[in-house]
Scaffold this active site. Structure first.
Site, short mmCIF file in Angstrom:
data_model
loop_
_atom_site.label_atom_id
_atom_site.label_comp_id
_atom_site.label_asym_id
_atom_site.label_seq_id
_atom_site.Cartn_x
_atom_site.Cartn_y
_atom_site.Cartn_z
N HIS A 133 9.60 -3.39 10.91
CA HIS A 133 10.58 -2.18 10.78
C HIS A 133 9.86 -1.25 11.76
O HIS A 133 8.78 -1.21 12.13
CB HIS A 133 10.14 -1.67 9.37
N ASP A 210 2.44 -4.09 5.44
CA ASP A 210 3.46 -3.28 5.24
C ASP A 210 4.24 -3.95 4.00
O ASP A 210 5.19 -4.69 4.19
CB ASP A 210 4.38 -3.12 6.48
N GLN A 213 8.87 -3.69 1.26
CA GLN A 213 9.94 -4.55 0.44
C GLN A 213 9.24 -5.68 -0.20
O GLN A 213 9.87 -6.74 -0.71
CB GLN A 213 10.79 -5.21 1.68
N LYS A 236 11.45 2.81 -3.47
CA LYS A 236 11.87 1.49 -3.14
C LYS A 236 11.38 0.61 -4.56
O LYS A 236 11.88 -0.43 -4.78
CB LYS A 236 11.48 0.54 -2.02
N CYS A 374 16.70 -0.25 10.96
CA CYS A 374 15.42 0.37 11.65
C CYS A 374 14.52 -0.97 12.13
O CYS A 374 13.23 -1.03 12.08
CB CYS A 374 14.61 0.94 10.42
N1 PLP Z 1 8.60 -0.81 6.32
C1 PLP Z 1 9.81 -1.57 5.79
C2 PLP Z 1 9.73 -2.94 5.72
C3 PLP Z 1 10.87 -0.83 5.25
O1 PLP Z 1 11.88 -1.63 4.78
C4 PLP Z 1 10.83 0.57 5.07
C5 PLP Z 1 11.95 1.35 4.85
O2 PLP Z 1 13.06 0.81 4.76
C6 PLP Z 1 9.67 1.31 5.84
C7 PLP Z 1 8.79 0.31 6.22
C8 PLP Z 1 9.64 2.45 5.75
O3 PLP Z 1 9.71 3.06 4.71
P1 PLP Z 1 9.78 4.86 4.25
O4 PLP Z 1 11.08 5.46 4.99
O5 PLP Z 1 10.05 4.85 2.71
O6 PLP Z 1 8.49 5.34 4.59
#
Ligand code: PLP
Length: 416
Positions: A133, A210, A213, A236, A374
């Site tokens: 991401h 990270d 998900q 999430k 993203c």
């Molecule tokens: N990393 C992953 C794999 C994500 O799917 C997301 C959000 O969709 C993020 C990071 C960023 O999360 P946040 O916008 O809640 O900080």
């Protein structure tokens, strides 16, 4: 007839009962029952989370850590209790290893700026993967600009799986950090993170996962994984927006400087010198999202009451069903077909732009996400401008997947 009333799950998992706990799912959109398949962007909230927010503002609202009065001590207790729940949820060794942040994005930026900016130097290398991401790419690019370090990328195959041999070859004496996604948001791939962490540790390199998900679908045990940092977002995992968690090993946090300065993170301040508070407060400057922390853990407790393994098994059944149903649609290509996946169904249709798919499906009451999610490098790898993504949660049903499939067939007909 609402979708909830036609559910007959083949498993013991009582999806009908679960749906009753999510008030938003009862509504109609454009005159059709809402089919919410945008869970990777954000999940819906169970009544217990909504109640926790209301209860906090009705009975407990006060600033924490600073007051001696009743409300302040009640709010402090409730907030700090959530830290203990989160410690147990991740199986961290201590509450000192649990930091409240705004979400995954802020957690990664904190590590990049505090750990990275302190310990990286010119010529050092940071390994990330081809399926990150943007929030696990850009913070590292910024710290590379600041320190002269460079990014190295683990490649993937056409199914959307990282290549373990190529990963090992990336390690050199200059490798200083690995930061990888546990589960990909655009492909659904569950990465073999335990093995990847073990390999990095053979080279003495710390690893950040990270988990944005992952935590809502899989049991995560940070001590079993032996990861050095783990981040996720509350929204999430059935909680509110604006709050998340950064887990970090205490020995690393002890060595890291604060990320931000302000109230709460200090022990003493004079104009000549400031000394910092103990862990975890050293990293928590200013008034935090108190209601966010408290209600996030209400969501986690709700999830635990159903059982993360039962949720994972049910979602896997939905994924298999969805994969079969969507694969049988002529002109539909699934993007992300890893052997080990969570419930992400990303796809492209011949001759139909994903934005048209999303707009058409919306009229049918179906919420999916279209775009690059993203993860622009993933789109570049698969040579597509964007995908349509249906992402599953514990309250989705096979009937909803059938509704999705029928709507996709209609789109194909209209555009053919
Ligand atoms: N990393 C992953 C794999 C994500 O799917 C997301 C959000 O969709 C993020 C990071 C960023 O999360 P946040 O916008 O809640 O900080």
């Amino acid at each position: 007839m609402s979708v909830a009333s036609v559910i007959h799950s083949e498993t013991d998992f009582d999806v009908r009962k679960i749906r009753e706990d999510f008030p938003i799912l009862k509504q109609q959109v454009h005159g059709k029952p809402l089919v919410y398949l945008d869970n990777a962007a954000t999940s819906q909230k169970p009544q217990v989370v909504i109640d926790a927010i209301t209860r906090y503002y009705t009975l407990e609202n006060s600033n924490i850590h600073r007051g001696v009065h009743y409300l302040s001590s009640q709010a402090t207790m409730a907030y700090e209790n959530t830290r203990t729940i989160l410690k147990d949820f991740l199986n961290a060794a201590s509450e000192k290893e649990i930091l409240f942040v705004r979400g995954t994005t802020e957690g990664i930026n904190l590590v990049a700026q505090s750990y990275g900016r302190t310990f990286f130097k010119e010529g050092d290398e940071i390994i990330i993967s081809a399926m990150e991401h943007h929030s696990n790419i850009v913070p590292w690019q910024i710290v590379c600009e600041q320190t002269g370090a460079k990014l190295r990328i683990i490649p993937m195959n056409e199914r959307g799986e990282l290549l373990p041999d190529a990963y090992e070859k990336l390690f050199t004496p200059r490798t200083k950090f690995v930061s990888i996604v546990h589960v990909s948001n655009s492909l659904g791939t569950i990465n073999p993170v335990k093995e990847m962490i073990a390999m990095a540790h053979c080279y003495g390199v710390p690893v950040l996962l990270d988990g944005a998900q992952a935590v809502q679908h899989l049991t995560v045990d940070v001590r079993e994984l032996d990861c050095d940092f783990y981040v996720f977002s509350g929204h999430k995992i059935y909680g509110p927006t604006g709050v998340g968690v950064l887990y970090a090993k205490q020995e690393l946090l002890e060595k890291m400087p604060p990320y931000q300065g302000g109230g709460d993170m200090i022990r003493s301040v004079t104009f000549e010198k400031t000394t910092f508070n103990e862990l975890p407060y050293k990293f928590e400057a200013g008034t935090p999202n108190i209601v966010g922390g408290i209600s996030m853990t209400a969501g986690i407790r709700y999830l635990q009451s159903i059982g993360i393994e039962a949720i994972g098994a049910y979602e896997h059944e939905l994924l298999e069903y969805g994969t079969e149903v969507l694969s049988s649609i002529r002109g539909l290509r699934l993007i992300g077909t890893a052997k080990n996946k969570t419930g992400i169904l990303s796809f492209v249709l011949d001759n139909v732009h994903p934005h048209d798919v999303g707009t058409f499906l919306d009229v049918e009451g179906i919420a999916i996400r279209t775009g690059h999610h993203c993860t622009q490098p993933v789109m570049q790898f698969f040579k597509v401008p964007a995908t349509s993504r249906a992402s599953l949660a514990m309250y989705n049903t096979k009937e909803e997947i059938d509704i999705l499939a029928d709507a996709i067939k209609k789109v194909m007909k209209v555009f053919s």
